[in-house]
Design an enzyme around this catalytic site. Structure first.
Site, PDB file in Angstrom:
ATOM      1  N   ARG A 176       0.819  -1.224   0.000  1.00 25.00           N
ATOM      2  CA  ARG A 176       0.000   0.000   0.000  1.00 25.00           C
ATOM      3  C   ARG A 176       0.852   1.273   0.000  1.00 25.00           C
ATOM      4  NH1 ARG A 176      -2.803  -3.633  -1.097  1.00 25.00           N
ATOM      5  NH2 ARG A 176      -4.994  -3.968  -0.541  1.00 25.00           N
ATOM      6  N   LEU A 177       2.120   1.156  -0.339  1.00 30.20           N
ATOM      7  CA  LEU A 177       2.987   2.335  -0.435  1.00 30.20           C
ATOM      8  C   LEU A 177       2.922   2.847  -1.879  1.00 30.20           C
ATOM      9  CD1 LEU A 177       6.022   1.142   1.724  1.00 30.20           C
ATOM     10  CD2 LEU A 177       4.052   2.541   2.407  1.00 30.20           C
TER      11      LEU A 177
END
Length: 212
Positions: free
Chosen positions: A191-192
Site C-alpha cells: 500500500r505504499l
C-alpha cells in the site's frame, strides 16, 4: 451487511519516481494514455466526471474523453443534461481515469468552459450517422416511460434524416476542462503507492509527492 474486508491484493506493476516526471503533466498523461490503449484496456478514454449542483450535492458519471492537449480535456454532451445544468451554476469539475489493470489512476481538478460552435460542429460531423441521430433522440437525464419510446423516437428521426446530413441539435455541445491540478497515482507494494500532483502556478506547474 456484506463484509468485503478480506478482499485485497498487492500492487506490483511498477513505481513512479520524481526523475520519471516531465515538467508538463500533459506529456505524462499522453504517455499513460498511449500505454492504456496499447494494453487494450476496455474503454481507455472512459473517465468519471464529477459535478456539483446548487445544493452542493455531487454527482458522478462515466463520459468518454474525446481530445486533450496542453489547454485541457474535452468531452461532449447534451447541453440540457444534468451535468450541463450543474456546470452552468458551478464550473468546478473533476475527472478520474481509472486504469485498474495498469494499477494507475489520473485525477484532474479544473474548471469547465463551453466549446465554440465551430469545435462542436467539427466533432459532430465526424460521428457515425446513427450517433448523430441519437443525439436528437435522447433528452438526457429526463424521465421516460419505457425503452420502446426511446427506440420509437430513434426510428422516427432515422426516417426523417434518411436523406442528407444530420443537423447539429442546438442543445448539443461540449466542454473544455482546464486543469488546475493533475494527480498521477501508481499502485505500490504494501500500500505504499506513488502519488504525484501537478499544481498550476501561473504559467508553470509545481510538482509534489503525496503520501499514499
Amino acid at each position: 451487511m456484506s463484509d468485503l474486508s478480506d478482499i485485497r491484493r498487492e500492487y506490483t506493476k511498477g513505481g513512479l519516481r520524481r526523475n520519471d516526471l516531465p515538467e508538463n503533466p500533459m506529456a505524462l498523461f499522453e504517455t499513460w494514455m498511449s500505454q492504456a490503449k496499447e494494453a487494450n484496456l476496455s474503454d481507455p478514454t472512459a473517465m468519471c466526471v464529477a459535478t456539483v449542483d446548487e445544493q452542493g450535492q455531487p454527482f458522478q458519471r462515466i463520459v468518454l474523453l474525446k481530445r486533450f492537449d496542453d489547454s485541457g480535456f474535452v468531452f461532449f454532451t447534451n447541453l440540457e443534461s444534468r451535468k450541463a445544468q450543474q456546470i452552468g451554476v458551478n464550473k468546478q469539475i473533476s475527472l478520474l481515469f481509472p486504469w485498474h489493470p495498469l494499477e494507475r489512476q489520473v485525477a484532474v481538478i479544473g474548471e469547465a468552459e463551453p466549446l465554440s460552435m465551430i469545435e462542436v460542429a467539427k466533432y459532430f460531423i465526424s460521428r457515425p450517422k446513427d450517433s448523430q441521430i441519437a443525439a436528437w433522440v435522447s433528452k438526457q437525464s429526463s424521465k421516460i416511460s419505457a425503452r420502446q419510446a426511446l427506440e420509437g423516437k430513434f426510428n422516427e428521426m432515422k426516417a426523417k434524416f434518411a436523406q442528407g446530413d444530420v443537423p447539429i441539435p442546438k442543445f448539443w455541445g461540449g466542454y473544455l476542462v482546464r486543469p488546475k491540478s493533475i494527480e498521477f497515482w501508481q499502485g505500490g507494494e504494501h500500500r505504499l503507492h506513488d502519488r504525484f500532483i501537478y499544481t498550476k502556478q501561473a504559467s508553470e506547474w509545481q510538482i509534489d509527492r503525496l503520501a499514499p
